[in-house]
Design a protein around this motif. Structure first.
Motif, PDB file in Angstrom:
ATOM      1  N   SER A 279      53.564  14.527  76.373  1.00 24.58           N
ATOM      2  CA  SER A 279      52.832  14.838  75.686  1.00 24.58           C
ATOM      3  C   SER A 279      53.533  15.754  75.135  1.00 24.58           C
ATOM      4  O   SER A 279      54.429  16.776  75.779  1.00 24.58           O
ATOM      5  N   GLY A 280      52.747  16.461  74.441  1.00 30.45           N
ATOM      6  CA  GLY A 280      52.833  18.188  73.748  1.00 30.45           C
ATOM      7  C   GLY A 280      51.838  18.827  73.024  1.00 30.45           C
ATOM      8  O   GLY A 280      50.869  17.999  72.414  1.00 30.45           O
ATOM      9  N   GLY A 281      52.476  19.800  72.913  1.00 26.95           N
ATOM     10  CA  GLY A 281      51.368  20.760  72.476  1.00 26.95           C
ATOM     11  C   GLY A 281      52.559  21.318  70.956  1.00 26.95           C
ATOM     12  O   GLY A 281      52.999  22.108  71.031  1.00 26.95           O
ATOM     13  N   ILE A 282      51.207  22.213  69.932  1.00 21.92           N
ATOM     14  CA  ILE A 282      52.042  22.052  68.930  1.00 21.92           C
ATOM     15  C   ILE A 282      51.509  23.621  68.692  1.00 21.92           C
ATOM     16  O   ILE A 282      50.364  23.565  68.584  1.00 21.92           O
ATOM     17  N   SER A 283      52.368  24.668  67.835  1.00 22.54           N
ATOM     18  CA  SER A 283      51.733  25.937  67.482  1.00 22.54           C
ATOM     19  C   SER A 283      52.702  25.983  66.288  1.00 22.54           C
ATOM     20  O   SER A 283      53.357  26.090  66.090  1.00 22.54           O
ATOM     21  N   THR A 284      51.972  26.451  64.799  1.00 26.87           N
ATOM     22  CA  THR A 284      52.510  26.521  64.614  1.00 26.87           C
ATOM     23  C   THR A 284      51.658  27.961  63.734  1.00 26.87           C
ATOM     24  O   THR A 284      50.482  27.462  63.437  1.00 26.87           O
ATOM     25  N   ALA A 285      52.382  28.633  62.635  1.00 30.51           N
ATOM     26  CA  ALA A 285      51.945  30.137  61.700  1.00 30.51           C
ATOM     27  C   ALA A 285      53.060  30.285  61.292  1.00 30.51           C
ATOM     28  O   ALA A 285      53.841  30.296  61.770  1.00 30.51           O
ATOM     29  N   VAL A 286      52.113  30.944  60.092  1.00 24.76           N
ATOM     30  CA  VAL A 286      53.306  31.738  59.064  1.00 24.76           C
ATOM     31  C   VAL A 286      53.538  33.412  59.669  1.00 24.76           C
ATOM     32  O   VAL A 286      52.333  34.081  59.441  1.00 24.76           O
ATOM     33  N   PRO A 287      54.481  33.695  60.609  1.00 21.28           N
ATOM     34  CA  PRO A 287      55.034  35.010  61.184  1.00 21.28           C
ATOM     35  C   PRO A 287      54.142  36.559  60.084  1.00 21.28           C
ATOM     36  O   PRO A 287      54.919  36.345  59.299  1.00 21.28           O
ATOM     37  N   ASP A 288      53.973  36.953  61.521  1.00 21.35           N
ATOM     38  CA  ASP A 288      53.204  38.804  60.126  1.00 21.35           C
ATOM     39  C   ASP A 288      53.842  39.113  61.721  1.00 21.35           C
ATOM     40  O   ASP A 288      54.999  38.870  62.420  1.00 21.35           O
ATOM     41  N   GLY A 289      53.901  40.143  61.494  1.00 25.75           N
ATOM     42  CA  GLY A 289      54.591  41.822  62.219  1.00 25.75           C
ATOM     43  C   GLY A 289      54.534  41.420  63.503  1.00 25.75           C
ATOM     44  O   GLY A 289      55.029  42.125  64.548  1.00 25.75           O
ATOM     45  N   ASN A 290      53.397  40.660  63.970  1.00 29.42           N
ATOM     46  CA  ASN A 290      52.704  40.930  65.382  1.00 29.42           C
ATOM     47  C   ASN A 290      52.946  39.938  65.779  1.00 29.42           C
ATOM     48  O   ASN A 290      53.279  39.341  67.200  1.00 29.42           O
TER      49      ASN A 290
END
Length: 345
Positions: A279-290
């Motif tokens: 089982s897995g969790g997915i986290s996707t983001a275009v990173p910003d300063g925070n």
């Protein structure tokens, strides 16, 4: 590398006097050495770079640039190597000797040169050069050993994957790159379903083998140069996918789940009727300063627990509110802190 005092030396002989060169070249030839001749400082520098001699015999007083200039230029041109430079001079004052050493010279021979003294000086410089070469070899070996130790310090000994320390380093690098390039960064946090039951039933040795098999499978899925599979701890793993969007991450997770099914690794707690799943969790983001490493991992961790609450054997993504099995999020608002441990394990 020179290892014997009887080794043949290639000697660069620098003197503006043709007669002096002829006499010294004859003596060096009689000793069994090879000689390359130059009649000025500029030619000496050119021949040094071209011929790479074992020793340089250099006249100090020459028209134009003198021997001190040539020695200094030789040292500048080859800072990591050491080639003995012996000056030839009729000047015996202390200041002259000090100036020669400061310029990069190693010893002095006074004109007229005694063949006996010349041979003794060459033997001494030959021994020193051999020791210098041995030191360089040992330094290279030490550098290689340190690189190997550094590599080992970033590897998980059980699975051969990158360990938590190595993962933190890569996550920091990729987070900076994604922020700079304004590209998405995906983190998959996954673990082996019901692994405690696996260990309790089959024992820890077979459990270790299971983790090795899963680790090999995960490593095989990371085909792009910057993709990374790492062991997060225990039965938990992380896959890092730079430049991968939400949809790309979901496609990757679906393919990964199918691959684990195809591995068909029997789960001993189920009598061989069911196989090991993940089982897995997915986290996707275009990173910003925070954006931080902790925030990415925390969101992936929460998504992992949501996937487990939905029945395991699936990946869940908060950004798309979907899982890889049903395509919908029956427990999209699942709160890990309030969730029942019975539901999770």
């Amino acid at each position: 590398m020179l290892t014997s005092e009887s080794s043949v030396l290639k000697i660069l002989l620098v003197d503006d006097s043709a007669s002096h060169r002829m006499v010294l070249a004859a003596e060096l030839d009689a000793m069994g050495h090879d000689t390359v001749e130059a009649d000025c400082a500029e030619d000496a520098l050119r021949l040094y770079k071209l011929e790479r001699p074992d020793i340089v015999l250099m006249d100090v007083e020459m028209p134009g640039h003198n021997g001190h200039w040539a020695a200094h230029q030789i040292r500048l041109s080859d800072p990591e190597a050491w080639t003995p430079i012996i000056f030839l001079s009729g000047l015996a004052r202390d200041d002259d000797l000090a100036a020669g050493i400061d310029a990069g010279g190693d010893d002095y021979l006074f004109k007229p040169v005694s063949p006996v003294v010349l041979q003794a000086k060459l033997r001494a410089m030959q021994r020193l050069r051999a020791l210098s070469q041995q030191l360089l070899t040992l330094t290279d070996q030490l550098r290689a050993s340190n690189a190997d130790l550094q590599e080992l310090s970033l590897r998980d000994p059980l699975t051969g994957l990158t360990n938590r320390r190595g993962l933190d380093i890569r996550l920091d690098e990729e987070l900076r790159a994604a922020r700079r390039e304004k590209l998405p960064l995906t983190v998959l946090l996954l673990d082996v379903d019901n692994f405690k039951l696996y260990n309790d039933t089959a024992g820890h040795l077979q459990g270790d083998d299971c983790l090795r098999r899963i680790g090999q499978l995960l490593a095989g899925t990371c085909r792009r140069p910057r993709d990374l599979a790492a062991r997060f701890g225990g039965e938990e793993f992380v896959i890092l996918l730079p430049g991968t969007s939400h949809s790309g991450a979901m496609l990757f997770a679906k393919a990964l789940r199918r691959t684990v099914h195809q591995l068909a690794l029997p789960h001993p707690a189920h009598g061989g009727e069911r196989c090991v799943t993940i089982s897995g969790g997915i986290s996707t983001a275009v990173p910003d300063g925070n954006s931080t490493i902790e925030s990415l991992l925390s969101r992936a961790d929460a998504a992992l627990y949501t996937a487990k609450s939905l029945g395991r054997d699936r990946f869940f993504c908060f950004e798309t509110q979907t899982d890889t099995t049903t395509g919908v999020a029956e427990a999209a608002n699942y709160d890990r802190d309030k969730g029942s441990s019975a539901d999770l394990f």
